[in-house]
Design a protein around this motif. Structure first.
Motif, mmCIF file in Angstrom:
data_model
loop_
_atom_site.group_PDB
_atom_site.id
_atom_site.type_symbol
_atom_site.label_atom_id
_atom_site.label_comp_id
_atom_site.label_asym_id
_atom_site.label_seq_id
_atom_site.Cartn_x
_atom_site.Cartn_y
_atom_site.Cartn_z
ATOM 1 N N ILE A 412 0.936 -1.096 -0.110
ATOM 2 C CA ILE A 412 -0.087 0.154 0.000
ATOM 3 C C ILE A 412 1.004 1.076 0.025
ATOM 4 C CG2 ILE A 412 -1.485 1.281 1.277
ATOM 5 C CD1 ILE A 412 -2.941 -1.312 2.187
ATOM 6 N N ILE A 413 1.901 1.338 0.902
ATOM 7 C CA ILE A 413 2.628 2.579 1.041
ATOM 8 C C ILE A 413 3.503 2.630 -0.378
ATOM 9 C CG2 ILE A 413 4.818 3.308 2.166
ATOM 10 C CD1 ILE A 413 3.634 1.847 4.669
ATOM 11 N N LYS A 414 4.006 1.526 -1.010
ATOM 12 C CA LYS A 414 4.591 1.557 -2.268
ATOM 13 C C LYS A 414 3.658 1.990 -3.406
ATOM 14 C CE LYS A 414 8.422 -1.577 -0.980
ATOM 15 N NZ LYS A 414 8.930 -2.797 -1.035
ATOM 16 N N GLY A 415 2.386 1.950 -3.246
ATOM 17 C CA GLY A 415 1.432 2.112 -4.291
ATOM 18 C C GLY A 415 1.363 0.968 -5.380
ATOM 19 N N GLU A 416 1.858 -0.149 -4.709
ATOM 20 C CA GLU A 416 1.535 -1.446 -5.515
ATOM 21 C C GLU A 416 0.423 -2.242 -5.159
ATOM 22 O OE1 GLU A 416 5.635 -2.963 -4.439
ATOM 23 O OE2 GLU A 416 6.608 -1.563 -5.830
ATOM 24 N N SER A 417 -0.594 -1.588 -4.385
ATOM 25 C CA SER A 417 -1.505 -2.632 -3.906
ATOM 26 C C SER A 417 -3.059 -2.474 -4.687
ATOM 27 C CB SER A 417 -1.874 -2.141 -2.534
ATOM 28 O OG SER A 417 -2.935 -2.754 -2.002
ATOM 29 N N ASN A 418 -3.721 -3.408 -4.798
ATOM 30 C CA ASN A 418 -5.141 -3.154 -5.330
ATOM 31 C C ASN A 418 -6.114 -2.667 -4.374
ATOM 32 O OD1 ASN A 418 -4.334 -4.496 -7.836
ATOM 33 N ND2 ASN A 418 -4.542 -6.295 -6.965
ATOM 34 N N ALA A 419 -5.489 -2.308 -3.267
ATOM 35 C CA ALA A 419 -6.327 -1.855 -2.077
ATOM 36 C C ALA A 419 -7.384 -0.580 -2.602
ATOM 37 C CB ALA A 419 -5.749 -1.530 -0.789
ATOM 38 N N TYR A 420 -8.528 -0.754 -2.237
ATOM 39 C CA TYR A 420 -9.596 0.427 -2.501
ATOM 40 C C TYR A 420 -9.709 1.255 -1.157
ATOM 41 C CZ TYR A 420 -11.336 -1.314 -6.982
ATOM 42 O OH TYR A 420 -11.632 -1.874 -8.073
ATOM 43 N N ILE A 421 -9.524 0.576 -0.039
ATOM 44 C CA ILE A 421 -9.791 1.259 1.265
ATOM 45 C C ILE A 421 -8.697 0.771 2.356
ATOM 46 C CG2 ILE A 421 -12.184 1.247 0.841
ATOM 47 C CD1 ILE A 421 -12.150 -0.900 3.184
ATOM 48 N N LEU A 422 -8.667 1.331 3.415
ATOM 49 C CA LEU A 422 -7.949 0.975 4.607
ATOM 50 C C LEU A 422 -8.954 1.277 5.687
ATOM 51 C CD1 LEU A 422 -5.769 -0.351 6.327
ATOM 52 C CD2 LEU A 422 -4.608 2.136 6.494
ATOM 53 N N HIS A 423 -9.435 0.039 6.528
ATOM 54 C CA HIS A 423 -10.072 0.125 7.617
ATOM 55 C C HIS A 423 -9.447 0.020 9.104
ATOM 56 C CE1 HIS A 423 -13.917 -1.834 9.771
ATOM 57 N NE2 HIS A 423 -13.591 -0.541 10.120
ATOM 58 N N MET A 424 -9.252 0.813 9.774
ATOM 59 C CA MET A 424 -8.518 0.908 11.066
ATOM 60 C C MET A 424 -9.160 0.190 12.031
ATOM 61 S SD MET A 424 -5.342 1.496 11.656
ATOM 62 C CE MET A 424 -4.762 2.867 10.726
ATOM 63 N N SER A 425 -9.824 -1.005 11.799
ATOM 64 C CA SER A 425 -10.152 -2.214 12.942
ATOM 65 C C SER A 425 -9.112 -2.813 13.453
ATOM 66 C CB SER A 425 -11.222 -3.082 12.170
ATOM 67 O OG SER A 425 -10.332 -3.624 10.945
ATOM 68 N N TRP A 426 -9.751 -3.437 14.780
ATOM 69 C CA TRP A 426 -8.713 -4.045 15.404
ATOM 70 C C TRP A 426 -7.569 -3.188 16.250
ATOM 71 C CZ3 TRP A 426 -5.945 -9.379 13.849
ATOM 72 C CH2 TRP A 426 -6.840 -10.387 13.463
ATOM 73 N N THR A 427 -8.241 -2.122 16.455
ATOM 74 C CA THR A 427 -7.537 -0.919 17.114
ATOM 75 C C THR A 427 -8.329 -0.539 18.275
ATOM 76 O OG1 THR A 427 -6.523 -0.292 14.956
ATOM 77 C CG2 THR A 427 -6.397 1.472 16.785
ATOM 78 N N GLU A 428 -7.780 -0.381 19.349
ATOM 79 C CA GLU A 428 -8.324 -0.252 20.747
ATOM 80 C C GLU A 428 -9.178 0.867 21.028
ATOM 81 O OE1 GLU A 428 -7.317 -0.841 25.563
ATOM 82 O OE2 GLU A 428 -5.766 -0.467 23.935
ATOM 83 N N ASN A 429 -8.836 2.081 20.374
ATOM 84 C CA ASN A 429 -9.571 3.273 20.650
ATOM 85 C C ASN A 429 -9.322 4.393 19.579
ATOM 86 O OD1 ASN A 429 -7.088 4.712 21.554
ATOM 87 N ND2 ASN A 429 -7.145 3.600 23.362
ATOM 88 N N LYS A 430 -10.133 5.453 19.683
ATOM 89 C CA LYS A 430 -9.885 6.608 18.691
ATOM 90 C C LYS A 430 -8.721 7.131 18.630
ATOM 91 C CE LYS A 430 -11.610 10.256 19.597
ATOM 92 N NZ LYS A 430 -12.730 11.564 20.052
ATOM 93 N N VAL A 431 -8.007 7.244 19.774
ATOM 94 C CA VAL A 431 -6.672 7.927 19.955
ATOM 95 C C VAL A 431 -5.639 7.385 18.916
ATOM 96 C CG1 VAL A 431 -4.918 8.725 21.436
ATOM 97 C CG2 VAL A 431 -7.378 9.090 22.089
ATOM 98 N N ASN A 432 -5.861 5.723 19.140
ATOM 99 C CA ASN A 432 -4.628 5.142 18.231
ATOM 100 C C ASN A 432 -4.745 5.246 17.059
ATOM 101 O OD1 ASN A 432 -2.925 4.640 20.775
ATOM 102 N ND2 ASN A 432 -3.890 2.545 20.911
ATOM 103 N N LYS A 433 -6.201 5.149 16.551
ATOM 104 C CA LYS A 433 -6.548 5.233 15.237
ATOM 105 C C LYS A 433 -6.083 6.586 14.651
ATOM 106 C CE LYS A 433 -10.547 2.042 15.900
ATOM 107 N NZ LYS A 433 -12.033 1.900 15.495
ATOM 108 N N LEU A 434 -6.199 7.584 15.179
ATOM 109 C CA LEU A 434 -6.125 8.843 14.844
ATOM 110 C C LEU A 434 -4.325 8.720 14.527
ATOM 111 C CD1 LEU A 434 -7.165 12.262 16.037
ATOM 112 C CD2 LEU A 434 -4.952 11.959 15.732
#
Length: 509
Positions: A412-434
């Motif tokens: 994803i970082i290299k721009g070599e992915s087919n990703a449409y989205i990134l979902h910041m699930s599996w993350t404990e709270n809003k602060v860490n997601k930010l």
């Protein structure tokens, strides 16, 4: 009368059952049991080995050979749990499409888990299918009363009250929504992007909108269901269509969930149910998503691609959650990103989910109840469910990939992915997601807007103009900062601390 083995990998290539894989299967086999001689393969040699075996083993065949005469194929998924001495019992009787589970456990009359654990000396007892050996019932039944003497209602009576409000107002809500969708021209190719937000999650919602605008995506087909006035004003200020159902959703909490499954998190699950149901009842397809998402490409283009025959027959399609917990099996669907086609099967699915709201509150999970209804409706009504496997697809990565699958994140970082989205699930709270979004270079909501209410941003209590907050709150360029060197980041963050010292693994080598 007989049995054959087929390669699981070949079986899943021929038939898309919609379920993701627990792990990559290479040399594993699946077993086909034949209940009549008419169902045996036509080849005489295969018939013989199917009935008698081969070299004291169940013989092998190709998928086409093994299923040649099967006019009906009952598909059963079961876990190969080496830690639990487990048996499968098949009884010739009236046909059932459910699993009844018997465990060596005591009756659950005490709350102490140590007294409820599996005990090999006890007789087998009929239990719920998602009771864990540790003595935990993942689907405990909701109570009528929290305290009968004080007349404090339990989850069941609380939900009956919520249903009464829903039934009294559903007609007027649908009329309002129909007019809003037409006036704002929200519907695109019969689809609506649906979200719900409270003020505790306002920053993540705002970042999604600002990030989408920075990439030039159409935000006009987004419909937001806020649960408080502050979120309603914010969505309006960011220029997206918003509908505040005050009677059903206005009673929900406005604060942020501190962790997955806390009371605020559980309460917000009711909003997730209603917002999808409303739009589906109007006959529109829905792309539902949580607020902790950014788009790299418009995901609607994927679901609307008629040339992609592999997905067009499915009624509902999900991002893979990645969790292997029994309460999410067999689909392990992530209820924070999915596409649902409006038809009578899906409309009844979400009506059923609404009726199960008391179980959602009791289990503190909209996801686990939805997954079990997917299982039931798939079996009973032929609902076609598809979950995009986290191991074999890279279009819709989520928290599993961010925290564990770093090859996907590097692509994803290299721009070599087919990703449409990134979902910041599996993350404990809003602060860490930010913080994680910021060091991924995926944060576009200006700091001054994070710390200010809408009234402060517009200089008073007047109505915010449609799109009136975009210029001052949305950055056209990503707002980057380093925070943790052991989490994925756009560039190396060698001076940042570790968030997980026990793991001690650096993202950038």
């Amino acid at each position: 009368v007989g049995a054959l083995r087929v390669k699981t990998e070949d079986l899943l290539k021929k038939y898309d059952f919609g379920v993701p894989l627990k792990k990559i299967v290479n040399e594993e086999d699946s077993i086909i049991l034949y209940n009549t001689r008419k169902s045996l393969p036509s080849n005489n040699k295969l018939q013989q080995v199917a009935v008698h075996g081969q070299n004291d083993e169940i013989a092998k065949a190709t998928v086409s050979e093994a299923t040649e005469q099967c006019d009906s194929l009952n598909v059963i998924f079961t876990s190969k749990n080496s830690q639990l001495p487990e048996c499968q019992l098949i009884i010739g009787n009236f046909e059932s499409y459910h699993i009844n589970r018997w465990l060596r456990m005591p009756e659950f009359v005490k709350t102490n888990k140590k007294t409820r654990q599996m005990n090999h000396t006890l007789p087998l007892r009929h239990m719920g299918r998602i009771v864990l050996p540790q003595g935990i019932d993942e689907f405990d039944v909701p109570d009528l009363w929290n305290n009968y003497e004080k007349r404090q209602k339990g989850f069941l009576f609380q939900h009956l009250d919520a249903l009464r409000i829903f039934f009294e107002n559903v007609d007027s809500v649908l009329n309002d929504l129909k007019e809003l969708l037409q006036r704002r021209n929200v519907v695109r190719d019969n689809s609506v992007v649906v979200m719900t937000v409270n003020s505790g999650q306002r920053e993540l919602f705002s970042n999604f909108v600002c990030a989408a605008r920075s990439r030039g995506f159409d935000t006009g087909n987004i419909l937001v269901f806020p649960t408080d006035e502050e979120s309603h004003q914010l969505a309006q200020g960011l220029g997206v269509a918003t509908y505040f159902d005050k009677k059903s959703l206005g009673v929900l909490p406005s604060g942020e969930a501190k962790f997955y499954g806390d009371p605020i998190f559980a309460s917000m699950m009711y909003a997730k149910i209603l917002c999808v149901l409303y739009v589906s009842l109007l006959g529109h397809d829905v792309l539902f998503q949580d607020v902790d998402i950014v788009w790299f490409k418009d995901p609607l283009t994927y679901f609307h691609d008629k040339s992609n025959n592999a997905i067009q027959d499915f009624d509902i399609l999900f991002q893979h959650d990645g969790s292997a917990q029994p309460r999410y099996n067999p689909f392990s669907a992530n209820s924070g990103f999915y596409y649902v086609r409006a038809n009578k099967k899906t409309q009844y699915l979400f009506t059923s989910l609404l009726y199960h709201g008391a179980v959602v509150r009791k289990s503190k999970s909209h996801q686990q109840v939805l997954v079990q209804l997917l299982n039931e409706h798939s079996s009973m009504f032929g609902l076609k469910v598809k979950v995009f496997d986290k191991l074999k697809t890279d279009m819709f990565p989520g928290g599993f990939h961010y925290h564990q699958d770093w090859d996907t994140m590097r692509a994803i970082i290299k721009g070599e992915s087919n990703a449409y989205i990134l979902h910041m699930s599996w993350t404990e709270n809003k602060v860490n997601k930010l913080l994680f979004f910021r060091q991924m270079g995926e944060w576009y909501f200006n700091d001054k807007c994070i710390s200010n209410d809408v009234s402060n941003l517009i200089g008073g209590d007047r109505e915010v103009a449609d799109g009136g907050l975009v210029d001052q709150c949305c950055s056209k360029e990503p707002i980057f900062s380093c925070h943790f060197k052991d989490k994925p980041s756009k560039v190396p963050c060698p001076e940042s601390p570790l968030i997980d010292p026990k793991r001690g693994k650096l993202f950038w080598k």
